[in-house]
Scaffold this motif. Structure first.
Motif, PDB file in Angstrom:
ATOM      1  N   ASP A   1      48.332 -17.698 -13.671  1.00 14.82           N
ATOM      2  CA  ASP A   1      48.006 -18.614 -12.616  1.00 14.82           C
ATOM      3  C   ASP A   1      46.712 -18.482 -11.628  1.00 14.82           C
ATOM      4  N   ARG A   2      45.683 -17.684 -12.162  1.00 16.55           N
ATOM      5  CA  ARG A   2      44.441 -17.637 -11.441  1.00 16.55           C
ATOM      6  C   ARG A   2      43.408 -17.329 -12.730  1.00 16.55           C
ATOM      7  N   PRO A   3      42.313 -17.670 -12.617  1.00 18.38           N
ATOM      8  CA  PRO A   3      41.112 -17.364 -13.469  1.00 18.38           C
ATOM      9  C   PRO A   3      40.819 -15.841 -13.712  1.00 18.38           C
ATOM     10  N   ILE A   4      40.693 -15.480 -15.064  1.00 18.11           N
ATOM     11  CA  ILE A   4      40.158 -14.215 -15.350  1.00 18.11           C
ATOM     12  C   ILE A   4      38.759 -14.424 -15.854  1.00 18.11           C
ATOM     13  N   GLU A   5      37.674 -13.762 -14.854  1.00 16.32           N
ATOM     14  CA  GLU A   5      36.300 -13.880 -15.235  1.00 16.32           C
ATOM     15  C   GLU A   5      35.795 -13.085 -16.344  1.00 16.32           C
ATOM     16  N   LEU A   6      34.966 -13.840 -16.882  1.00 16.73           N
ATOM     17  CA  LEU A   6      34.431 -13.246 -18.250  1.00 16.73           C
ATOM     18  C   LEU A   6      32.989 -13.379 -18.200  1.00 16.73           C
ATOM     19  N   ASN A   7      32.124 -12.451 -17.720  1.00 19.11           N
ATOM     20  CA  ASN A   7      30.912 -12.809 -17.596  1.00 19.11           C
ATOM     21  C   ASN A   7      29.898 -12.028 -18.854  1.00 19.11           C
ATOM     22  N   VAL A   8      29.016 -12.799 -19.372  1.00 13.89           N
ATOM     23  CA  VAL A   8      28.249 -11.933 -20.686  1.00 13.89           C
ATOM     24  C   VAL A   8      27.029 -12.079 -20.339  1.00 13.89           C
ATOM     25  N   ASN A   9      26.293 -10.759 -20.207  1.00 15.34           N
ATOM     26  CA  ASN A   9      25.006 -10.723 -20.075  1.00 15.34           C
ATOM     27  C   ASN A   9      24.136 -10.150 -21.043  1.00 15.34           C
ATOM     28  N   GLY A  10      22.888 -10.370 -21.472  1.00 14.45           N
ATOM     29  CA  GLY A  10      22.051  -9.818 -22.563  1.00 14.45           C
ATOM     30  C   GLY A  10      21.398  -8.651 -22.508  1.00 14.45           C
ATOM     31  N   CYS A  11      21.392  -8.065 -21.215  1.00 13.37           N
ATOM     32  CA  CYS A  11      20.779  -6.979 -20.904  1.00 13.37           C
ATOM     33  C   CYS A  11      21.194  -6.438 -19.830  1.00 13.37           C
ATOM     34  N   PRO A  12      20.707  -5.241 -19.107  1.00 12.65           N
ATOM     35  CA  PRO A  12      21.424  -4.742 -17.904  1.00 12.65           C
ATOM     36  C   PRO A  12      20.807  -5.251 -16.703  1.00 12.65           C
TER      37      PRO A  12
ATOM     38  N   PHE B   1      39.683 -19.599 -20.236  1.00 12.73           N
ATOM     39  CA  PHE B   1      38.400 -18.868 -20.586  1.00 12.73           C
ATOM     40  C   PHE B   1      37.249 -19.824 -20.400  1.00 12.73           C
ATOM     41  N   ARG B   2      37.388 -21.008 -20.926  1.00 11.60           N
ATOM     42  CA  ARG B   2      36.297 -22.057 -20.761  1.00 11.60           C
ATOM     43  C   ARG B   2      36.013 -22.170 -18.999  1.00 11.60           C
ATOM     44  N   ARG B   3      36.800 -22.250 -18.256  1.00 12.65           N
ATOM     45  CA  ARG B   3      36.593 -22.402 -16.840  1.00 12.65           C
ATOM     46  C   ARG B   3      36.030 -21.096 -16.038  1.00 12.65           C
ATOM     47  N   SER B   4      36.405 -19.853 -16.879  1.00 10.57           N
ATOM     48  CA  SER B   4      35.980 -18.736 -15.787  1.00 10.57           C
ATOM     49  C   SER B   4      34.937 -17.792 -16.788  1.00 10.57           C
ATOM     50  N   THR B   5      34.299 -18.194 -17.866  1.00 11.33           N
ATOM     51  CA  THR B   5      33.157 -17.626 -18.607  1.00 11.33           C
ATOM     52  C   THR B   5      32.007 -18.229 -18.126  1.00 11.33           C
ATOM     53  N   ILE B   6      31.165 -17.301 -17.805  1.00 14.11           N
ATOM     54  CA  ILE B   6      29.662 -17.657 -17.708  1.00 14.11           C
ATOM     55  C   ILE B   6      28.700 -16.493 -18.430  1.00 14.11           C
ATOM     56  N   ALA B   7      27.469 -17.203 -18.928  1.00 11.59           N
ATOM     57  CA  ALA B   7      26.596 -16.407 -19.956  1.00 11.59           C
ATOM     58  C   ALA B   7      25.226 -16.646 -19.199  1.00 11.59           C
TER      59      ALA B   7
ATOM     60  N   SER C   1      21.761  -8.341 -15.344  1.00 16.39           N
ATOM     61  CA  SER C   1      22.811  -8.915 -14.529  1.00 16.39           C
ATOM     62  C   SER C   1      22.616 -10.170 -14.052  1.00 16.39           C
ATOM     63  N   CYS C   2      21.771 -10.957 -14.757  1.00 17.23           N
ATOM     64  CA  CYS C   2      21.596 -12.330 -14.286  1.00 17.23           C
ATOM     65  C   CYS C   2      23.185 -12.888 -14.088  1.00 17.23           C
ATOM     66  N   ALA C   3      23.955 -12.632 -15.147  1.00 19.93           N
ATOM     67  CA  ALA C   3      25.499 -13.271 -15.265  1.00 19.93           C
ATOM     68  C   ALA C   3      26.398 -12.396 -14.368  1.00 19.93           C
ATOM     69  N   ARG C   4      26.049 -11.519 -13.573  1.00 22.77           N
ATOM     70  CA  ARG C   4      26.904 -10.875 -12.487  1.00 22.77           C
ATOM     71  C   ARG C   4      27.897 -10.185 -13.300  1.00 22.77           C
ATOM     72  N   ILE C   5      27.400  -9.245 -14.066  1.00 24.54           N
ATOM     73  CA  ILE C   5      28.665  -8.436 -14.839  1.00 24.54           C
ATOM     74  C   ILE C   5      29.434  -7.603 -13.895  1.00 24.54           C
ATOM     75  N   GLN C   6      28.630  -6.895 -12.983  1.00 20.82           N
ATOM     76  CA  GLN C   6      29.578  -6.106 -12.168  1.00 20.82           C
ATOM     77  C   GLN C   6      30.659  -6.778 -11.122  1.00 20.82           C
ATOM     78  N   THR C   7      30.465  -7.879 -11.227  1.00 22.35           N
ATOM     79  CA  THR C   7      31.302  -8.661  -9.937  1.00 22.35           C
ATOM     80  C   THR C   7      32.425  -9.495 -10.675  1.00 22.35           C
ATOM     81  N   ALA C   8      32.730  -9.334 -12.112  1.00 23.05           N
ATOM     82  CA  ALA C   8      33.567 -10.145 -12.771  1.00 23.05           C
ATOM     83  C   ALA C   8      34.649  -9.336 -13.123  1.00 23.05           C
ATOM     84  N   ASP C   9      35.813  -9.854 -13.497  1.00 24.87           N
ATOM     85  CA  ASP C   9      37.020  -9.085 -14.076  1.00 24.87           C
ATOM     86  C   ASP C   9      36.687  -8.515 -15.389  1.00 24.87           C
ATOM     87  N   ILE C  10      36.040  -9.028 -16.128  1.00 24.06           N
ATOM     88  CA  ILE C  10      35.417  -8.487 -17.331  1.00 24.06           C
ATOM     89  C   ILE C  10      33.902  -8.736 -17.506  1.00 24.06           C
ATOM     90  N   GLY C  11      33.271  -7.827 -17.187  1.00 23.91           N
ATOM     91  CA  GLY C  11      31.653  -7.976 -17.361  1.00 23.91           C
ATOM     92  C   GLY C  11      31.179  -7.483 -18.485  1.00 23.91           C
TER      93      GLY C  11
END
Length: 579
Positions: free
Chosen positions: A474-485, A431-437, A487-497
């Protein structure tokens, strides 16, 4: 560096003289399309861009505002034209997210600025890293973030500091020109351009030529909205090409050899739309002209009346790819482009984390900070480490990571060990690898909830709780965290947005998130991009994000079959399994 003093309408010179085969019909109500409706402004945003050209504000910053201070700044410069030089006022501390939509900009803003420095896929040598680190330490209270647009973003910048910041950036070939605003924003370029052993084509010459010709060009400084570019020649598809206004993706034509596949019209925000292929093949020599043609179509035919309909994706939705290609070839290029192949799905992650051999026998090493936060000490320390081990430089990624280039084989272990004290790791947890915010409520005037600290806390929780599961994944699970609608952090294209909003739980309002599940772009196990699904009524309090992610990942671990990815499982699972 180019500045301008007058606004410009579309050129009527020979560059646009070739008639288009398809001319869009005039709308019943003007949409502000310059080549259909004329250039008369239809809203205040269009008015201020024509009243005084946005790029010209740098002269006023350097000669007036930097000397007379924040209170001397004219309103349309402060809330408009400053963006063309990478400057936004940042959020005043202490204003909760429930008030974001109810306060005026001047009530939300502080007298400090966020500053965005574009890297455009540039290799940052130690001198450049030291300049970036020094700006953070001297002017930004130690702040610096790697954004998912490969920018460096500072906070706490005072207007008085801007002349010196620009002077320092100039010494290492970096700039803030059109880093924001209705303009060609910073480019996403492959972080391993020119060095990867499996590269299809090196995009560096194309990026350099487009920048040389067109960044700072007054003719392209008044677009309907932002214009985002991505260019890669690497088979990992490492520039998230489907969500940019224009993308050039490396492919090999069976007769013409290596070149680019052209994509247009991608963007997320509140109306997400994945880009589409035009089906054409673009050679390296043609690529700058093709880029110029697409951005001029946007300038001339983009919708300017309503800001929320002003991105290129709306024009493409109305025209379709066939008409877009006809206008590009007939009106803007003057020649036809050959049909070409589509890029193959990526076979590995495009964040380049870990140790990889280069084509010259040296190595590149991708390392993860925590949700992009680096700071001045990290940047300066990275410069020292690169010099110590005899490496060449570093590049930033579209996943808020950093890649060190040109590491001698016998110094790789030393580099990997030296990254850890800097807050960077080449062997991150799942999750450190695959999380952006995104920036979140700490500094952003549009944000509703905290993102960076929330994501960092959740990473720590998941590292403690999910060790048994991540050992099997064996592969990343993306967690993208955005503070508003937006989507600067690409929430709609993450495994978990996670989309920030104020939610109500048992009658109490609190910061929380709407959940998007199963999004993703072309990649391993996926032949086409797909937006995440939402579960009716599923909203998670910010304090319980770690609990939710643990629950849904464990459910995936228990229920997925064979090589099924998280995204594939999330799209087939019933709603109860996703709660």
């Amino acid at each position: 560096m180019t500045t301008q003093t007058t606004a410009t309408a579309p050129s009527t010179t020979s560059e646009n003289a070739a008639p288009a085969r398809v001319r869009p019909p005039r709308a019943t109500r003007p949409n502000g399309q310059w080549k259909v409706d004329g250039t008369t402004p239809l809203n205040h945003n269009e008015e201020f861009k024509q009243e005084a050209a946005p790029l010209g504000v740098r002269d006023r910053i350097e000669s007036v505002y930097a000397h007379q201070g924040f209170d001397s700044i004219a309103d349309d410069d402060l809330h408009g034209r400053f963006r063309w030089w990478g400057l936004y006022t940042q959020r005043k501390p202490g204003i909760d997210g429930g008030r974001t939509a109810t306060l005026e900009p001047h009530e939300l803003e502080d007298e400090y600025f966020m500053l965005r420095v574009r890297s455009d896929g540039q290799a940052l040598d130690p001198a450049a890293l030291r300049v970036l680190g020094g700006i953070s330490a001297d002017f930004g209270r130690g702040s610096a973030d790697i954004t998912d647009r490969q920018n460096i973003q500072y906070h706490w910048i005072e207007i008085e500091s801007m002349p010196e910041i620009w002077r320092r950036l100039d010494t290492v070939g970096l700039e803030t020109t059109t880093a924001c605003g209705d303009s060609p924003r910073g480019f996403l370029g492959s972080p391993v351009a020119g060095i990867a052993a499996d590269e299809i084509i090196d995009p560096t010459p194309v990026i350099h030529e487009i920048k040389r010709r067109y960044i700072g060009d007054p003719e392209l400084a008044n677009l309907p909205r932002k214009f985002k570019t991505a260019i890669t020649g690497h088979p990992s598809l490492d520039v998230v090409h489907e969500i940019n206004d224009i993308s050039l993706v490396g492919v090999v034509h069976p007769e013409l050899g290596p070149g680019y596949d052209l994509w247009v019209g991608g963007a997320l925000s509140t109306t997400p739309r994945l880009g589409e292929r035009l089906g054409v093949f673009v050679t390296e020599d043609q690529a700058p002209d093709v880029w110029h043609g697409v951005i001029r179509i946007f300038r001339d035919y983009g919708y300017r009346r309503l800001r929320n309909k002003a991105r290129l994706k709306f024009l493409l939705a109305d025209w379709g790819t066939e008409k877009f290609r006809e206008v590009l070839e007939g009106e803007y290029l003057g020649y036809a482009l050959p049909d070409g192949p589509a890029p193959a799905p990526a076979t590995r992650p495009g964040d380049h984390v870990g140790v990889h051999e280069q084509k010259d026998g040296r190595f590149y090493v991708g390392a993860a900070p925590v949700v992009g936060r680096v700071g001045g000490n990290t940047l300066t320390g990275l410069a020292d480490l690169i010099e110590k081990v005899g490496a060449d430089s570093a590049r930033l990624t579209a996943h808020q990571k950093v890649v060190v280039l040109g590491v001698p084989g016998d110094r790789v272990d030393e580099l990997v060990a030296g990254l850890e004290p800097l807050g960077l790791t080449a062997r991150p947890s799942l999750f450190r690898r695959s999380t952006i915010a995104c920036t979140g409520i700490e500094f952003c005037k549009l944000a509703i909830v905290d993102t960076k600290d929330t994501a960092a806390r959740v990473i720590g929780e998941l590292e403690e709780r999910l060790g048994d599961v991540t050992a099997r994944v064996d592969r990343p699970i993306e967690l993208n965290v955005n503070g508003c609608p937006n989507s600067c952090a690409r929430i709609q294209t993450a495994d978990i947005g996670l989309k920030g909003q104020i939610i109500t739980v048992d009658g109490e309002q609190m910061p929380g998130f709407q959940v998007h599940l199963g999004g993703g772009l072309v990649g391993e196990g996926r032949d086409a991009g797909e937006l995440g699904r939402t579960v009716r009524g599923l909203k998670v309090p910010a304090a319980e994000v770690g609990d939710y992610v643990e629950r849904v990942v464990r459910r995936y671990d228990a229920e997925h079959t064979g090589g099924e990815t998280f995204a594939q499982w999330a799209h087939r699972a019933d709603e109860e399994a996703l709660r």
